[in-house]
Motif scaffolding. Structure first.
Motif: not given
Length: 632
Positions: A359, A589, A594, A617, A620-621, A623-624
């Motif tokens: 990360r 992204c 990250w 945001s 990121k969600s 990606q997670d």
């Protein structure tokens, strides 16, 4: 004819003779007014000329004790301008100018109260008076060569007023190093065009510096580590004694602004191409620069290293990946600074491979096109489509390709004259000082020709620093061996500039076609413009966008629709960009691990900053693994 009759003359018809007609009378020369400064520091005015009583008129001289003044005596050569001698007007306010108007010759006045001054008395008084004659014309208002507004967009677009320094905080001020204009509120492409114009256009040597203090370094320019701080693309700011290592991502004016021969705040870390350009353009000493290799880890300090990747932006552009470690060489944090970049899967794979998919703690992201409506084609697909369009235009011509029935003026000329041209078309490709050359190379290779570049010009010498990035022998200095020309974007700005370029080569090329590469001219549809979407809608939109391959291709109809049969020269705006599109940023992204995203562009707009954080945001969600977003 009877004897009592005679031939009539002009006098009988009351027609004036030619020498008395108004148009034939000689014009009387009217002398320009002469301004004389009177400087009387050590003279007793009472001994020069006796003053009459107040009823006899105003005083001709006023002593220093009575009034502090500056006099100007305006002598008018034409006595018909005023009916009598001039009067002295003494203002009641202090520090006002006392102006005396006097005719060239003092005539007798019809006013009884006006005293008669003999010419000899005035001459005698003048000899005793230490008068310094100096011609001082009226100062005309200074007209600045730079307008208060800048039009960086096509004709008809909205003019944007440049902000003043007071409108921007000291930590956000971004000044042009040449003209001093605040560029903070301009978009990134406007900064590039403005700075590129300022650098290439010669400024008068008499221009004075504004004396404006340099703004303080903004936080987005600083990269903080445990015991060390460096600066990326921040050279036009006040120096910080604690910082002596400065990184330059690429040679574009909005990033290197502030660098000059006398700049000595520290060492400049950059690519070899950028270092050569700094040395050529600004005479920066080589000992002040550190040329970084590509894909090689370099130790910056004992606990800080950097590796550089190709940013896919312009020749010599780098993406910096910093690694901070402890004394046992254990990684403390990864920090990535993209500069200006065009993201792709290859870059993402190289970064993840170097970090072992670790990360990245901080990512300073190029958010130039962080706007959902900007989706332009992938570079290689656009280059193929545009070069195919150019080849088709060359082979078929305007009439067949566009169905234009309007005949060219050349069709009315003889066949022998038309065949005297070496080429039917010359294709102009606009570029910055450095960048956009890929489009010209693709067109030249598709047409089987070379790119013409005049020898020993500034553009040629700059191109020599990075010509190894392009195919060998692609450049020629013989205009007869090429129908593709590399020109400045300013050449495509107006009809006059196009005509000026075409006129000297009109005997070689029958017609001229221009390509203006810019991503800002392209918006793919309207359904991606809604920035006020909720988090769920943003997430759905991102997933649909990443699966949509239609936006990756160029719709050639966008080029056909720009054809104007009435125009002398055709200018096609091509959605070619060397910045990441909105889809590129979403893909970057989502695929790159990250922890924190820090935008570097459009940070002056609070609404845009809020929207960017919401998109971060959402990405990121995704990606997670699609976890529920906070605040939903």
């Amino acid at each position: 004819m009877p004897e009592n009759k005679r031939q009539r003359t002009l006098v009988d018809f009351k027609i004036p003779k030619t020498h008395v007609l108004p148009g034939n009378q000689p014009k009387r020369h009217k002398a320009e007014p002469l301004y004389i400064d009177l400087e009387c520091d050590e003279i007793e005015t009472e001994t020069v000329l006796e003053q009459n009583s107040s009823s006899c008129g105003p005083k001709l001289f006023v002593s220093e004790e009575e009034f502090e003044y500056t006099e100007k005596l305006e002598i008018l050569a034409n006595r018909h301008d005023f009916g009598g001698p001039a009067e002295l007007r003494k203002e009641e306010k202090e520090d006002e100018e006392v102006t005396v108007s006097h005719t060239a010759e003092v005539a007798e006045s019809d006013t009884p109260n006006t005293p008669k001054l003999h010419r000899s008395k005035i001459s005698a008084a003048t000899k005793q008076f230490p008068v310094k004659l100096q011609y001082k014309p009226e100062k005309k208002p200074r007209i600045l060569s730079r307008p208060s507004k800048i039009d960086m967009e096509p004709a008809g677009s909205e003019m944007r007023v440049l902000p003043s320094v007071s409108e921007v905080g000291p930590e956000q001020q971004l000044l042009c190093p040449v003209c001093g204009i605040v560029l903070t509120l301009l978009k990134i492409h406007e900064r590039e065009i403005h700075c590129d114009t300022c650098v290439t256009v010669k400024r008068p040597l008499t221009s004075k510096r504004t004396g404006r203090p340099a703004p303080k370094l903004s936080k987005v320019k600083k990269l903080f580590f445990k015991n060390h701080t460096i600066v990326v693309d921040g050279f036009n700011f006040d120096s910080d004694p604690a910082i002596n290592q400065y990184f330059l991502s690429h040679f574009h004016a909005d990033h290197y602004m502030g660098i000059k021969k006398s700049w000595a705040q520290g060492s400049i870390y950059c690519s070899k191409v950028t270092a050569d350009l700094l040395s050529y353009k600004f005479k920066v000493p080589h000992e002040r620069m550190v040329a970084l290799p590509e894909n090689v880890t370099v130790q910056v300090t004992e606990n800080l290293s950097v590796i550089c990747f190709d940013a896919n932006h312009c020749p010599g552009s780098f993406v910096f990946l910093f690694r901070e470690s402890d004394d046992q060489d254990k990684t403390i944090q990864w920090v990535l600074h993209t500069g200006d970049f065009r993201s792709n899967n290859d870059l993402i794979s190289r970064i993840n491979s170097h970090t072992n998919n670790a990360r990245i703690d901080k990512v300073y992201l190029d958010t130039t096109y962080m706007y959902p409506s900007y989706h332009f084609p992938l570079q290689h697909l656009l280059l193929d489509a545009t070069s195919d369009f150019t080849r088709k235009l060359k082979n078929e011509g305007f009439q067949k390709l566009f169905g234009d029935r309007q005949s060219s003026i050349m069709s009315f000329l003889s066949r022998s004259l038309r065949l005297s041209h070496l080429y039917k078309f010359v294709f102009l490709v606009g570029t910055y000082t450095i960048g956009k050359e890929k489009l010209a190379v693709a067109i030249a290779q598709k047409l089987g020709t070379k790119i013409f570049l005049p020898k020993d010009t500034s553009k040629h010498r700059i191109f020599q620093t990075y010509q190894h990035h392009f195919p060998e022998d692609i450049i020629t200095h013989d205009i007869t061996k090429s129908c593709v020309h590399l020109v400045s974007i300013r050449t495509l700005a107006s009809k006059e500039s196009l005509q000026s370029y075409y006129k000297p080569i009109a005997h070689i090329y029958e017609n001229m076609v221009c390509f203006h590469p810019t991503g800002w001219s392209f918006k793919n549809g309207g359904r991606f413009i809604k920035l006020h979407e909720s988090a769920d809608q943003k997430k759905t939109h991102t997933l649909e966008l990443l699966d949509n391959t239609e936006v990756d291709r160029l719709d050639v109809s966008t080029l056909y629709s720009q054809y104007d049969g009435r125009a002398k020269f055709q200018v096609f705006r091509v959605p070619y960009s060397e910045h990441s599109s909105f889809k590129d940023l979403a893909n970057f992204c989502v695929k790159l691990p990250w922890a924190q995203m820090i935008p570097t562009v459009n940070t002056h707009d609070a609404y845009m900053v809020e929207q960017m954080q919401q998109w971060f945001s959402v990405w990121k969600s995704i990606q997670d693994g699609g976890k529920t977003l906070s605040g939903e």
